[in-house]
Design a protein around this motif. Structure first.
Motif, PDB file in Angstrom:
ATOM      1  N   ARG A 104     -55.682  -7.115  49.578  1.00 23.51           N
ATOM      2  CA  ARG A 104     -54.848  -6.254  50.128  1.00 23.51           C
ATOM      3  C   ARG A 104     -54.647  -6.342  51.571  1.00 23.51           C
ATOM      4  N   ALA A 105     -55.642  -6.613  52.340  1.00 22.63           N
ATOM      5  CA  ALA A 105     -55.669  -6.773  53.693  1.00 22.63           C
ATOM      6  C   ALA A 105     -54.813  -7.971  53.909  1.00 22.63           C
ATOM      7  N   ARG A 106     -54.915  -9.086  53.215  1.00 23.39           N
ATOM      8  CA  ARG A 106     -54.340 -10.424  53.536  1.00 23.39           C
ATOM      9  C   ARG A 106     -52.586  -9.968  53.385  1.00 23.39           C
ATOM     10  N   ARG A 107     -52.486  -9.251  52.238  1.00 21.31           N
ATOM     11  CA  ARG A 107     -51.182  -8.870  51.804  1.00 21.31           C
ATOM     12  C   ARG A 107     -50.494  -8.013  52.980  1.00 21.31           C
ATOM     13  N   GLY A 108     -51.226  -6.922  53.252  1.00 24.29           N
ATOM     14  CA  GLY A 108     -50.736  -6.149  54.492  1.00 24.29           C
ATOM     15  C   GLY A 108     -50.661  -6.856  55.741  1.00 24.29           C
ATOM     16  N   GLY A 109     -51.249  -7.885  56.146  1.00 20.37           N
ATOM     17  CA  GLY A 109     -51.304  -8.405  57.418  1.00 20.37           C
ATOM     18  C   GLY A 109     -49.967  -9.276  57.393  1.00 20.37           C
ATOM     19  N   GLY A 110     -49.823  -9.926  56.061  1.00 18.65           N
ATOM     20  CA  GLY A 110     -48.536 -10.817  55.990  1.00 18.65           C
ATOM     21  C   GLY A 110     -47.242  -9.995  56.073  1.00 18.65           C
ATOM     22  N   PHE A 111     -47.350  -8.905  55.456  1.00 22.15           N
ATOM     23  CA  PHE A 111     -46.093  -7.768  55.500  1.00 22.15           C
ATOM     24  C   PHE A 111     -45.811  -7.369  56.954  1.00 22.15           C
ATOM     25  N   TYR A 112     -47.060  -6.933  57.912  1.00 14.93           N
ATOM     26  CA  TYR A 112     -47.198  -6.573  59.099  1.00 14.93           C
ATOM     27  C   TYR A 112     -46.303  -7.905  59.965  1.00 14.93           C
ATOM     28  N   VAL A 113     -46.858  -8.898  59.894  1.00 14.87           N
ATOM     29  CA  VAL A 113     -46.346 -10.254  60.711  1.00 14.87           C
ATOM     30  C   VAL A 113     -44.771 -10.231  60.350  1.00 14.87           C
ATOM     31  N   GLY A 114     -44.543 -10.219  59.137  1.00 13.35           N
ATOM     32  CA  GLY A 114     -42.975 -10.110  58.718  1.00 13.35           C
ATOM     33  C   GLY A 114     -42.326  -9.282  59.319  1.00 13.35           C
TER      34      GLY A 114
END
Length: 165
Positions: A104-114
Motif C-alpha cells: 500500500r505504501a509503494r502504491r501510495g508513493g507511486g501515486f504521489y509521485v504521479g
C-alpha cells in the motif's frame, strides 16, 4: 484515518506546496481577482464608434480573460492534488486492499509521485499557455479588424505593462 494516509504518502514539502500553490491561489482569486479584472473590457478604448468593433478587437487581444485563465489554471493545478488525497483517503488507506502495508505504501508513493509530476506539468502548461495567449508583456496598443468592422481599428489597453519598451 484518512488524514494519516495522506501524511503517510506525502512529505511535509508536498503538503506546504498543496496549501501554498493551490489553496492560496484560489483564495487570492476569490477575494481580489474579480475586482482586479472586472473593468478590463470597459477600460479597453478603441478609436471608433462602429458597433461590434470593440469586442472584435478585445477578443483578438485577449482570447480568454486573464481572470478566467487564472481560475482555469488553479483548477487544473488542484486536480492532481485532489485526486491524490482521494486516493490516499479511499483507496490507499484500505486495510487488506490488495496486499500488506508495504505494498500500500509503494502504491501510495507511486501515486504521489504521479500527482507531483502532473502538478509540475500543470505549472509548466500554465506558463506556456500564458506565453502563447498573452506573452509576458501586455502591449499598450492592439490593432484589430474583421467582421463586423469594415476597417482596421486601433484599441488601447487600460493598464499595459510588464516590462520596458
Amino acid at each position: 484515518s484518512g488524514g494519516g494516509a495522506v501524511q503517510e504518502h506525502s512529505p511535509m514539502v508536498g503538503r506546504f506546496w498543496l496549501v501554498g500553490g493551490g489553496l492560496f491561489r484560489i483564495l487570492v482569486l476569490a477575494t481580489v481577482g474579480s475586482d482586479v479584472f472586472e473593468d478590463e473590457q470597459e477600460e479597453f478604448v478603441c478609436n471608433t464608434q462602429q458597433p461590434g468593433c470593440k469586442p472584435v478587437c478585445y477578443d483578438a487581444a485577449f482570447p480568454i480573460s486573464h481572470y478566467r485563465f487564472l481560475v482555469l489554471g488553479g483548477g487544473v493545478l488542484s486536480a492532481p492534488a485532489a485526486l491524490f488525497v482521494i486516493f490516499a483517503v479511499r483507496g490507499g488507506a484500505k486495510p487488506g486492499g490488495g496486499g500488506g502495508h508495504g505494498q500500500r505504501a509503494r502504491r501510495g508513493g507511486g501515486f504521489y509521485v504521479g500527482s507531483v509530476v502532473a502538478r509540475i506539468a500543470a505549472e509548466l502548461g500554465g506558463g506556456g499557455g500564458q506565453a502563447l495567449l498573452y506573452g509576458f508583456r501586455v502591449q499598450p496598443l492592439f490593432g484589430g479588424g474583421g467582421r463586423p468592422c469594415p476597417h482596421r481599428v486601433d484599441c488601447f489597453v487600460s493598464r499595459p505593462g510588464g516590462g520596458t519598451v
